[in-house]
Design an enzyme around this catalytic site. Structure first.
Site, short mmCIF file in Angstrom:
data_model
loop_
_atom_site.label_atom_id
_atom_site.label_comp_id
_atom_site.label_asym_id
_atom_site.label_seq_id
_atom_site.Cartn_x
_atom_site.Cartn_y
_atom_site.Cartn_z
N LYS A 162 0.86 -1.19 0.00
CA LYS A 162 0.00 0.00 0.00
C LYS A 162 0.89 1.23 0.00
O LYS A 162 1.68 1.43 0.92
CB LYS A 162 -0.91 -0.01 1.23
CG LYS A 162 -1.63 1.32 1.50
CD LYS A 162 -2.59 1.24 2.69
CE LYS A 162 -3.15 2.61 3.07
NZ LYS A 162 -4.09 2.59 4.20
N ASP A 203 -2.59 10.26 3.41
CA ASP A 203 -3.98 9.85 3.61
C ASP A 203 -4.70 10.90 4.46
O ASP A 203 -4.62 10.88 5.69
CB ASP A 203 -4.03 8.48 4.30
CG ASP A 203 -5.45 7.97 4.47
OD1 ASP A 203 -6.39 8.60 3.92
OD2 ASP A 203 -5.64 6.94 5.15
N LYS A 244 -10.17 13.21 7.69
CA LYS A 244 -9.71 12.89 9.04
C LYS A 244 -9.59 14.16 9.87
O LYS A 244 -9.19 15.20 9.34
CB LYS A 244 -8.30 12.26 8.97
CG LYS A 244 -8.24 10.82 8.49
CD LYS A 244 -6.78 10.35 8.49
CE LYS A 244 -6.60 8.99 7.86
NZ LYS A 244 -7.17 7.86 8.61
N ARG A 276 -7.47 -0.48 1.09
CA ARG A 276 -7.99 -1.75 0.60
C ARG A 276 -8.45 -1.65 -0.85
O ARG A 276 -8.45 -2.64 -1.58
CB ARG A 276 -9.12 -2.24 1.52
CG ARG A 276 -10.28 -1.31 1.60
CD ARG A 276 -11.18 -1.62 2.80
NE ARG A 276 -10.64 -1.11 4.05
CZ ARG A 276 -11.21 -1.29 5.25
NH1 ARG A 276 -12.33 -1.98 5.35
NH2 ARG A 276 -10.66 -0.79 6.33
N1 BES Z 1 -4.22 4.65 6.82
C1 BES Z 1 -5.36 4.42 7.61
C2 BES Z 1 -5.08 3.46 8.78
C3 BES Z 1 -4.14 3.94 9.84
C4 BES Z 1 -4.59 4.70 10.91
C5 BES Z 1 -2.82 3.58 9.81
C6 BES Z 1 -3.73 5.11 11.89
C7 BES Z 1 -1.95 3.98 10.80
C8 BES Z 1 -2.40 4.74 11.85
C9 BES Z 1 -6.50 3.82 6.80
O1 BES Z 1 -6.56 4.20 5.48
C10 BES Z 1 -7.77 4.26 7.45
O2 BES Z 1 -8.04 5.44 7.46
N2 BES Z 1 -8.52 3.30 7.99
C11 BES Z 1 -9.72 3.58 8.68
C12 BES Z 1 -10.75 2.57 8.22
C13 BES Z 1 -12.14 2.90 8.62
C14 BES Z 1 -12.65 4.10 7.84
C15 BES Z 1 -13.02 1.71 8.34
C16 BES Z 1 -9.44 3.43 10.17
O3 BES Z 1 -8.62 2.59 10.55
O4 BES Z 1 -10.01 4.19 10.95
ZN ZN Z 2 -4.70 4.78 4.63
ZN ZN Z 3 -7.63 6.01 5.19
#
Ligand code: BES
Ligand code: ZN
Ligand code: ZN
Length: 458
Positions: A222, A227, A234, A308
């Site tokens: 990935k 992000d 966020k 994903r």
């Molecule tokens: N890149 C993030 C996951 C992440 C969060 C990695 C904190 C490292 C530290 C990922 O793309 C994400 O935002 N995931 C969400 C998924 C949710 C929307 C279902 C998450 O983990 O909150």
């Molecule tokens: Zn991410």
């Molecule tokens: Zn994300």
């Protein structure tokens, strides 16, 4: 730098609880040294200096920490092994020294100029082994540095350039799919994530092919260079450090670097998906339905579950166009990983029990712990969509967030596959040898796994 033999008159010796060679015992007595963990003292004898570091009655990771501490006192030291297993000591000390030597200060005007040289008082017969350990740890450093590049520098375009340079250096073949090529191929999942960005989207495919490969392996990564969450943006606290969301791609590059330099008899394909996930008037929206490269449709519920989607196309590409014996992927996929494992392990999710058990076993040895999670069929219920083949989140409240993310990926793979969710170990803070910055976990783990897998999983 790591050398066999004496490199200076400063010696490092790790003191275990118990007996020591006579000359050392004498010095320890004189300074009343206690072998407590990471207790440190210095003894001078003529023009020689001894740095003593306590390691209590522990083995393993404590040696990496101890060598980092010794190097922080003196940049050039000669290590005198104690009575523990010699190969084990070499491995831990070399890893600790190499990992500690990366400083993350390349953007500062005043860089720390201290050079580290570690001499090992060991037999020459260990030369090859030392080199192997060093190359693998340096490949992790390669991944750590790349992962840490700020989002304005480490863009998708930059990552492509970096991959091209790596391919050239190592003699790998490389294919780069840009936006136009992705469109032509029907890779709409990565393109949707990219829609809000003014930067490019790329899938980069690197291949290392030895003369007589014993197995064929693919590694997906990935590579979200930032992000922000997309339209489901966020909050500031959670957006900070999201330049590290490309860590999976960097780890995959680190693995192929090590495999190629060590000329391992394994055919390795690395496929990384690169894009930002940001806001813009063209950004992809919740409720969109998009078709991935393997033909499955995805209903978007949350634009922050973007990793994903990128991996959906990358994994489809691997199963359609590469067809390896084993597929691996590295991704900072879910924040929920830190909730389940904290900062001491990464998650292992597999459709093959042997693979996840192997990851657990090797992980403990490699000093990169991986813990197997269940992949029960029931979790697929949570991903059922009323309007498409699958939805991109399992629930609104985060229930089984990491498992449902892994189950989502499973829709896009064929054959034996292991997914590493490395979000829990994305970054270190004031760590004894990782310092403060990205860890890029998994390089040592997977390279060690590949050594076993040459002969099939067992
Ligand atoms: N890149 C993030 C996951 C992440 C969060 C990695 C904190 C490292 C530290 C990922 O793309 C994400 O935002 N995931 C969400 C998924 C949710 C929307 C279902 C998450 O983990 O909150
Ligand atoms: Zn991410
Ligand atoms: Zn994300």
């Amino acid at each position: 730098m790591i050398k066999i033999g004496k490199v200076s008159n400063t010696f490092a010796y790790f003191v275990r609880k118990g007996k020591h060679p006579k000359n050392i015992e004498k010095m320890l007595k004189k300074i009343k040294f206690k072998a407590d963990e990471l207790n440190t003292d210095v003894f001078r004898a003529g023009n020689k200096k001894y740095i003593f570091i306590g390691i209590g009655s522990k083995k393993g990771d404590i040696l990496r920490k101890a060598i980092a501490k010794a190097l922080s006192i003196e940049g050039k030291i000669t290590y005198i092994p104690n009575d523990l297993d010699i190969e084990e000591q070499i491995r831990l000390v070399v890893e600790g020294a190499v990992l500690y030597s990366l400083k993350f200060d390349e953007f500062k005007a005043k860089r720390d100029k201290k050079r580290y040289v570690l001499g090992l008082m060991v037999d020459r017969k260990f030369k090859r082994f030392i080199n192997k350990v060093k190359v693998i740890a340096e490949s992790q450093n390669y991944a750590r540095r790349l992962a840490g590049l700020p989002p304005n520098i480490g863009t998708p375009e930059y990552m492509v350039k970096e991959a091209r340079e790596l391919a050239k250096k190592l003699g790998l073949s490389i294919k780069v799919f840009d936006k136009k090529a992705l469109k032509r191929k029907g890779m709409n999942a990565i393109l949707s994530v990219n829609a809000g960005s003014d930067k490019g989207a790329f899938i980069v495919h690197l291949t290392y092919k030895p003369e007589k490969p014993r197995i064929k392996v693919a590694i997906a990564g990935k590579g979200i260079t930032f992000d922000a969450g997309g339209l489901d943006v966020k909050p500031a606290r959670y957006m900070f450090n999201m330049h590290l969301d490309k860590t999976g791609a960097c780890v995959a590059l680190g693995v192929i670097r090590a495999v190629a330099l060590l000329k391992m008899p394994v055919e390795v394909h690395v496929v990384i998906g690169l894009t930002e996930n940001v806001i813009g008037s063209k950004a992809y929206k919740p409720n969109s339905i998009i078709k991935a490269y393997n033909g499955k449709t995805i209903e978007i519920l949350h634009t922050d579950a973007e990793g994903r989607l990128v991996l959906a196309d990358v994994l489809s590409y691997i199963s359609k166009d590469i067809k390896p014996n084993y597929t691996f992927d590295f991704a900072t996929l879910t924040g929920a990983m830190s909730i389940s494992l904290g900062k001491y392990a990464i998650g292992a999710f597999s459709n093959d029990k042997c693979l996840s058990e192997l990851a657990k076993k090797i992980g403990e040895k490699a000093g990169e712990k991986a813990w197997p999670f269940p992949m029960w069929e029931e979790y697929n219920e949570m991903l059922k969509s009323d309007f498409a083949d699958v939805k991109n989140i399992g629930s609104w409240n985060g229930d089984a967030g990491s498992i449902t993310a892994a189950k989502f990926l499973e829709h896009f793979v064929k054959g034996k596959w292991l997914h590493f969710d490395i979000a829990s170990m994305m970054i270190a803070e004031k760590h004894p040898y990782y310092r403060t910055g990205p860890i890029a976990p998994g390089v040592r783990l997977l390279v060690n796994m590949l050594e076993v897998l040459e002969n099939g999983c067992r």
